[in-house]
Design a protein around this motif. Sequence first.
Motif, short mmCIF file in Angstrom:
data_model
loop_
_atom_site.label_atom_id
_atom_site.label_comp_id
_atom_site.label_asym_id
_atom_site.label_seq_id
_atom_site.Cartn_x
_atom_site.Cartn_y
_atom_site.Cartn_z
N SER A 6 -16.36 1.37 1.98
CA SER A 6 -15.70 0.56 0.95
C SER A 6 -16.45 0.67 -0.37
O SER A 6 -17.66 0.51 -0.43
CB SER A 6 -15.59 -0.90 1.38
N SER A 7 -15.71 0.99 -1.42
CA SER A 7 -16.34 1.17 -2.73
C SER A 7 -15.57 0.45 -3.82
O SER A 7 -15.92 0.52 -4.98
CB SER A 7 -16.41 2.65 -3.09
N TYR A 8 -14.49 -0.25 -3.46
CA TYR A 8 -13.57 -0.70 -4.49
C TYR A 8 -13.33 -2.20 -4.48
O TYR A 8 -13.19 -2.81 -3.46
CB TYR A 8 -12.21 -0.04 -4.25
N GLU A 9 -13.30 -2.78 -5.65
CA GLU A 9 -12.77 -4.13 -5.81
C GLU A 9 -11.82 -4.09 -6.99
O GLU A 9 -12.17 -3.60 -8.05
CB GLU A 9 -13.90 -5.13 -6.07
N ASP A 65 -8.18 9.03 2.08
CA ASP A 65 -6.88 8.72 1.48
C ASP A 65 -6.78 9.29 0.07
O ASP A 65 -5.85 10.00 -0.25
CB ASP A 65 -6.63 7.20 1.47
N ILE A 66 -7.78 8.96 -0.75
CA ILE A 66 -7.68 9.34 -2.16
C ILE A 66 -9.05 9.63 -2.74
O ILE A 66 -10.01 8.92 -2.47
CB ILE A 66 -6.91 8.26 -2.97
N LEU A 67 -9.12 10.70 -3.49
CA LEU A 67 -10.33 11.08 -4.20
C LEU A 67 -10.08 10.77 -5.67
O LEU A 67 -9.15 11.30 -6.27
CB LEU A 67 -10.59 12.56 -3.96
N THR A 105 -17.14 9.28 -6.47
CA THR A 105 -18.34 8.47 -6.22
C THR A 105 -18.55 8.23 -4.73
O THR A 105 -19.66 8.41 -4.20
CB THR A 105 -18.24 7.11 -6.95
N THR A 106 -17.48 7.84 -4.04
CA THR A 106 -17.57 7.54 -2.61
C THR A 106 -18.08 8.75 -1.84
O THR A 106 -19.04 8.65 -1.07
CB THR A 106 -16.18 7.13 -2.05
N LEU A 107 -17.46 9.90 -2.05
CA LEU A 107 -17.82 11.10 -1.28
C LEU A 107 -19.17 11.66 -1.70
O LEU A 107 -19.89 12.21 -0.86
CB LEU A 107 -16.73 12.15 -1.39
N ASP A 159 -5.56 13.60 -4.66
CA ASP A 159 -6.68 13.89 -5.55
C ASP A 159 -6.23 13.51 -6.96
O ASP A 159 -5.30 14.09 -7.49
CB ASP A 159 -7.04 15.38 -5.47
N LYS A 160 -6.87 12.49 -7.51
CA LYS A 160 -6.47 11.99 -8.82
C LYS A 160 -7.04 12.84 -9.93
O LYS A 160 -8.25 13.08 -9.95
CB LYS A 160 -7.02 10.57 -9.00
N ARG A 161 -6.19 13.25 -10.86
CA ARG A 161 -6.69 13.99 -12.02
C ARG A 161 -7.36 12.98 -12.96
O ARG A 161 -6.77 11.97 -13.30
CB ARG A 161 -5.54 14.71 -12.72
N HIS A 213 -3.18 7.22 -12.16
CA HIS A 213 -2.61 5.87 -12.11
C HIS A 213 -3.18 5.17 -10.90
O HIS A 213 -3.67 5.83 -9.99
CB HIS A 213 -1.09 5.92 -11.95
N PHE A 214 -3.05 3.85 -10.85
CA PHE A 214 -3.45 3.15 -9.64
C PHE A 214 -2.29 3.17 -8.65
O PHE A 214 -1.19 2.75 -8.96
CB PHE A 214 -3.92 1.71 -9.91
N ILE A 215 -2.57 3.70 -7.45
CA ILE A 215 -1.56 4.02 -6.44
C ILE A 215 -1.66 3.05 -5.27
O ILE A 215 -2.76 2.67 -4.88
CB ILE A 215 -1.85 5.45 -5.91
N ILE A 216 -0.51 2.69 -4.72
CA ILE A 216 -0.48 1.84 -3.52
C ILE A 216 0.49 2.42 -2.49
O ILE A 216 1.35 3.23 -2.82
CB ILE A 216 -0.04 0.39 -3.86
N GLY A 244 -1.07 3.21 3.34
CA GLY A 244 -2.48 2.92 3.64
C GLY A 244 -3.29 2.47 2.45
O GLY A 244 -4.31 1.80 2.60
N LEU A 245 -2.83 2.84 1.25
CA LEU A 245 -3.59 2.49 0.04
C LEU A 245 -3.27 1.08 -0.41
O LEU A 245 -2.11 0.68 -0.47
CB LEU A 245 -3.27 3.47 -1.08
N ASP A 246 -4.32 0.35 -0.77
CA ASP A 246 -4.13 -1.07 -1.09
C ASP A 246 -4.51 -1.42 -2.52
O ASP A 246 -5.23 -0.68 -3.19
CB ASP A 246 -5.00 -1.92 -0.17
P1 IMP Z 1 -13.88 7.23 -5.80
O1 IMP Z 1 -15.18 6.82 -5.19
O2 IMP Z 1 -13.80 6.85 -7.25
O3 IMP Z 1 -13.55 8.69 -5.58
O4 IMP Z 1 -12.77 6.34 -5.12
C1 IMP Z 1 -12.37 6.58 -3.84
C2 IMP Z 1 -11.91 5.34 -3.12
O5 IMP Z 1 -11.44 4.34 -4.02
C3 IMP Z 1 -10.74 5.67 -2.24
O6 IMP Z 1 -11.16 6.04 -0.94
C4 IMP Z 1 -9.94 4.39 -2.27
O7 IMP Z 1 -10.40 3.52 -1.26
C5 IMP Z 1 -10.22 3.81 -3.61
N1 IMP Z 1 -9.19 4.18 -4.62
C6 IMP Z 1 -9.31 5.04 -5.66
N2 IMP Z 1 -8.19 5.14 -6.36
C7 IMP Z 1 -7.31 4.32 -5.76
C8 IMP Z 1 -5.93 3.99 -6.03
O8 IMP Z 1 -5.28 4.47 -6.96
N3 IMP Z 1 -5.35 3.10 -5.18
C9 IMP Z 1 -6.03 2.54 -4.13
N4 IMP Z 1 -7.31 2.83 -3.84
C10 IMP Z 1 -7.94 3.70 -4.66
#
Ligand code: IMP
Length: 183
Positions: free
Chosen positions: A62-65, A93-95, A99-101, A124-126, A147-150, A153-155
Amino acid sequence: MIDSVEIRSRVKGVAKLIHEDYEGKRPILLCTLKGASPFYTHLCDALQDHRQGYDMDFVRASSYEGTESSGKVALSGLNFESLKGRHVILIEDILDTGTTLAHLVPELEEKSRPASVAVCTLLDKRLDEGKIKKYTAKYVGFSIPNHFIIGYGLDYNELYRDLKDIFVISRDGINFDASTLRA
Ligand code: IMP
Ligand code: MG
């Protein structure tokens, strides 16, 4: 943004690429919870059609709030020892920023000593111009705009994971009071 039919078709394409690379091997498919779980299920299903063998494992990362990457990554629920000497494919799910990876992959390599690690991400977000991704995935389902995607599985704060298709979140979606649903 992407409907379920398009998702399922692309997931089959990604499974084919993985099978071509891992035929005769038995990779561990490591699902990052919770977001990647629908993708993981459908990817496993598509790999079965190729008679591709695999083992299954799960990790919580988990990396997101809210809608901004916090940069903080916490890993839990994984027995690092069990990946030793194995070919690991991390299913994401999404890159976004990477940072997470950029945290997770070196930690895996260090603690598990796997034979190899590859990352497979559905989305993969541009990034905005001038921003550099901290990690690049080997397998990508869709390259998408920033964009922020839902959905699928994405929340957004634990909401909307149960949508079948992938959507850009709306203003109403951000402001929605979820307590009315959870009563
Ligand atoms: P990163 O560390 O910035 O690459 O973010 C990766 C993680 O952030 C993903 O595995 C998701 O859990 C979350 N995340 C990033 N972008 C989105 C989004 O648009 N919608 C939902 N979750 C996201
Ligand atoms: Mg994730």
